[in-house]
Design a protein around this motif. Sequence first.
Motif, PDB file in Angstrom:
ATOM      1  N   THR A 161       2.792  94.721 -14.650  1.00 38.21           N
ATOM      2  CA  THR A 161       3.029  93.357 -14.154  1.00 38.21           C
ATOM      3  C   THR A 161       4.086  92.656 -15.013  1.00 38.21           C
ATOM      4  O   THR A 161       4.351  93.054 -16.150  1.00 38.21           O
ATOM      5  CB  THR A 161       1.743  92.507 -14.133  1.00 38.21           C
ATOM      6  N   LEU A 162       4.657  91.615 -14.445  1.00 38.77           N
ATOM      7  CA  LEU A 162       5.730  90.860 -15.091  1.00 38.77           C
ATOM      8  C   LEU A 162       5.240  89.569 -15.736  1.00 38.77           C
ATOM      9  O   LEU A 162       4.250  88.986 -15.279  1.00 38.77           O
ATOM     10  CB  LEU A 162       6.762  90.440 -14.034  1.00 38.77           C
ATOM     11  N   PHE A 163       5.967  89.120 -16.744  1.00 38.56           N
ATOM     12  CA  PHE A 163       5.916  87.707 -17.105  1.00 38.56           C
ATOM     13  C   PHE A 163       6.894  87.054 -16.128  1.00 38.56           C
ATOM     14  O   PHE A 163       8.108  87.145 -16.300  1.00 38.56           O
ATOM     15  CB  PHE A 163       6.327  87.486 -18.563  1.00 38.56           C
ATOM     16  N   HIS A 164       6.355  86.453 -15.089  1.00 45.93           N
ATOM     17  CA  HIS A 164       7.202  85.958 -14.003  1.00 45.93           C
ATOM     18  C   HIS A 164       7.598  84.490 -14.179  1.00 45.93           C
ATOM     19  O   HIS A 164       8.423  83.980 -13.423  1.00 45.93           O
ATOM     20  CB  HIS A 164       6.498  86.128 -12.646  1.00 45.93           C
ATOM     21  N   ARG A 165       7.018  83.826 -15.149  1.00 45.12           N
ATOM     22  CA  ARG A 165       7.315  82.403 -15.370  1.00 45.12           C
ATOM     23  C   ARG A 165       7.378  82.141 -16.866  1.00 45.12           C
ATOM     24  O   ARG A 165       6.379  82.276 -17.574  1.00 45.12           O
ATOM     25  CB  ARG A 165       6.229  81.548 -14.714  1.00 45.12           C
ATOM     26  N   VAL A 166       8.564  81.783 -17.351  1.00 47.02           N
ATOM     27  CA  VAL A 166       8.771  81.547 -18.776  1.00 47.02           C
ATOM     28  C   VAL A 166       9.495  80.214 -18.940  1.00 47.02           C
ATOM     29  O   VAL A 166      10.610  80.036 -18.450  1.00 47.02           O
ATOM     30  CB  VAL A 166       9.601  82.692 -19.410  1.00 47.02           C
ATOM     31  N   ILE A 167       8.830  79.275 -19.596  1.00 49.91           N
ATOM     32  CA  ILE A 167       9.418  77.957 -19.850  1.00 49.91           C
ATOM     33  C   ILE A 167       9.360  77.728 -21.359  1.00 49.91           C
ATOM     34  O   ILE A 167       8.274  77.618 -21.942  1.00 49.91           O
ATOM     35  CB  ILE A 167       8.669  76.855 -19.074  1.00 49.91           C
ATOM     36  N   GLU A 168      10.529  77.683 -21.980  1.00 51.26           N
ATOM     37  CA  GLU A 168      10.651  77.750 -23.438  1.00 51.26           C
ATOM     38  C   GLU A 168       9.789  76.757 -24.204  1.00 51.26           C
ATOM     39  O   GLU A 168       9.207  77.099 -25.229  1.00 51.26           O
ATOM     40  CB  GLU A 168      12.119  77.585 -23.852  1.00 51.26           C
ATOM     41  N   ASN A 169       9.682  75.533 -23.741  1.00 51.34           N
ATOM     42  CA  ASN A 169       8.912  74.532 -24.488  1.00 51.34           C
ATOM     43  C   ASN A 169       7.536  74.284 -23.874  1.00 51.34           C
ATOM     44  O   ASN A 169       6.931  73.239 -24.104  1.00 51.34           O
ATOM     45  CB  ASN A 169       9.690  73.211 -24.565  1.00 51.34           C
ATOM     46  N   PHE A 170       7.051  75.283 -23.119  1.00 47.14           N
ATOM     47  CA  PHE A 170       5.797  75.092 -22.409  1.00 47.14           C
ATOM     48  C   PHE A 170       4.896  76.324 -22.527  1.00 47.14           C
ATOM     49  O   PHE A 170       3.964  76.352 -23.338  1.00 47.14           O
ATOM     50  CB  PHE A 170       6.101  74.744 -20.952  1.00 47.14           C
ATOM     51  N   MET A 171       5.173  77.354 -21.741  1.00 43.39           N
ATOM     52  CA  MET A 171       4.289  78.519 -21.754  1.00 43.39           C
ATOM     53  C   MET A 171       4.954  79.724 -21.092  1.00 43.39           C
ATOM     54  O   MET A 171       6.000  79.605 -20.454  1.00 43.39           O
ATOM     55  CB  MET A 171       2.957  78.207 -21.079  1.00 43.39           C
ATOM     56  N   LEU A 172       4.305  80.902 -21.274  1.00 39.94           N
ATOM     57  CA  LEU A 172       4.690  82.151 -20.610  1.00 39.94           C
ATOM     58  C   LEU A 172       3.541  82.530 -19.683  1.00 39.94           C
ATOM     59  O   LEU A 172       2.391  82.560 -20.112  1.00 39.94           O
ATOM     60  CB  LEU A 172       4.851  83.296 -21.617  1.00 39.94           C
ATOM     61  N   GLN A 173       3.841  82.836 -18.425  1.00 44.39           N
ATOM     62  CA  GLN A 173       2.786  83.170 -17.459  1.00 44.39           C
ATOM     63  C   GLN A 173       3.002  84.570 -16.903  1.00 44.39           C
ATOM     64  O   GLN A 173       4.124  84.957 -16.582  1.00 44.39           O
ATOM     65  CB  GLN A 173       2.787  82.153 -16.315  1.00 44.39           C
ATOM     66  N   GLY A 174       1.913  85.309 -16.789  1.00 46.79           N
ATOM     67  CA  GLY A 174       2.012  86.660 -16.248  1.00 46.79           C
ATOM     68  C   GLY A 174       0.699  87.141 -15.677  1.00 46.79           C
ATOM     69  O   GLY A 174      -0.267  86.398 -15.555  1.00 46.79           O
ATOM     70  N   GLY A 175       0.715  88.422 -15.311  1.00 48.46           N
ATOM     71  CA  GLY A 175      -0.517  89.062 -14.863  1.00 48.46           C
ATOM     72  C   GLY A 175      -0.750  89.087 -13.375  1.00 48.46           C
ATOM     73  O   GLY A 175      -1.794  89.548 -12.927  1.00 48.46           O
ATOM     74  N   GLY A 176       0.219  88.617 -12.564  1.00 52.21           N
ATOM     75  CA  GLY A 176      -0.042  88.537 -11.136  1.00 52.21           C
ATOM     76  C   GLY A 176       0.904  89.307 -10.235  1.00 52.21           C
ATOM     77  O   GLY A 176       0.560  89.622  -9.106  1.00 52.21           O
ATOM     78  N   PHE A 177       2.115  89.613 -10.745  1.00 48.57           N
ATOM     79  CA  PHE A 177       3.142  90.216  -9.897  1.00 48.57           C
ATOM     80  C   PHE A 177       3.662  91.503 -10.516  1.00 48.57           C
ATOM     81  O   PHE A 177       3.873  91.586 -11.720  1.00 48.57           O
ATOM     82  CB  PHE A 177       4.310  89.241  -9.701  1.00 48.57           C
ATOM     83  N   ASP A 178       3.905  92.505  -9.653  1.00 48.48           N
ATOM     84  CA  ASP A 178       4.454  93.770 -10.151  1.00 48.48           C
ATOM     85  C   ASP A 178       5.972  93.650 -10.309  1.00 48.48           C
ATOM     86  O   ASP A 178       6.553  92.577 -10.074  1.00 48.48           O
ATOM     87  CB  ASP A 178       4.047  94.951  -9.257  1.00 48.48           C
ATOM     88  N   ALA A 179       6.613  94.742 -10.683  1.00 53.41           N
ATOM     89  CA  ALA A 179       8.048  94.724 -10.986  1.00 53.41           C
ATOM     90  C   ALA A 179       8.909  94.372  -9.783  1.00 53.41           C
ATOM     91  O   ALA A 179      10.069  93.981  -9.936  1.00 53.41           O
ATOM     92  CB  ALA A 179       8.468  96.071 -11.558  1.00 53.41           C
ATOM     93  N   LYS A 180       8.359  94.484  -8.585  1.00 56.53           N
ATOM     94  CA  LYS A 180       9.095  94.123  -7.363  1.00 56.53           C
ATOM     95  C   LYS A 180       8.700  92.727  -6.863  1.00 56.53           C
ATOM     96  O   LYS A 180       9.011  92.357  -5.737  1.00 56.53           O
ATOM     97  CB  LYS A 180       8.840  95.163  -6.274  1.00 56.53           C
ATOM     98  N   TYR A 181       7.992  91.987  -7.694  1.00 60.44           N
ATOM     99  CA  TYR A 181       7.523  90.630  -7.383  1.00 60.44           C
ATOM    100  C   TYR A 181       6.515  90.609  -6.237  1.00 60.44           C
ATOM    101  O   TYR A 181       6.367  89.597  -5.556  1.00 60.44           O
ATOM    102  CB  TYR A 181       8.695  89.681  -7.072  1.00 60.44           C
TER     103      TYR A 181
END
Length: 196
Positions: A68-88
């Motif tokens: 799975t990807l870290f699909h949401r990364v916001i530098e001054n907030f958080m990193l989100q992952g665990g839901g989408f594979d490499a093809k989104y």
Amino acid sequence: MSFKTIAPVFIAAAAIFSIATSALAEEAPRVKFATTAGDFVVEVYPDKAPKTVANFLQYVNEKHYNGTLFHRVIENFMLQGGGFDAKYSQKPTRAPVAHEGREALAKGGLKNVVGTLAMARTNDPQSATAQFFINVNDNAFLDPTPQQFGYTVFGKVISGMDVIQKIKTTPTGAGGPFPSDVPKTPILINSATLVK
């Protein structure tokens, strides 16, 4: 008191200490994430958020996070992952886990501060499934209060914060179905493994 009296007491005390120590060890499972940006380890707290931790560890044991990807990364907030594979493509999940944010805080759990691990969800507080996020800022506005559910913190990064810092500064843009905040160079979770 004779030695014959002291010895059984000492043995019993040692046994109790041993049980307490192993119980403490069992209370804080650790999960190693091997990613394309490096490895980090999180510790989770079943004594604070038992349903959330059990849910997370079940996904780990089922190898849900692998690939799975870290699909949401916001530098001054958080990193989100665990839901989408490499093809989104969104991965299938089990039923949502009950929200435990307030209960976790009441038991002395952590707030949404740098390095903590929390469950991602929709606007419905009872909607968390597999996605998680790692706070890279002190995000007090995400903390549960009597007025708002907030987000359930259930663990923290205990090693590899340099990797988290590296991920948070990665350039982002549009990717897959997302208009923004997606790492331009995909950051993949190769594996998430229970190590303790």
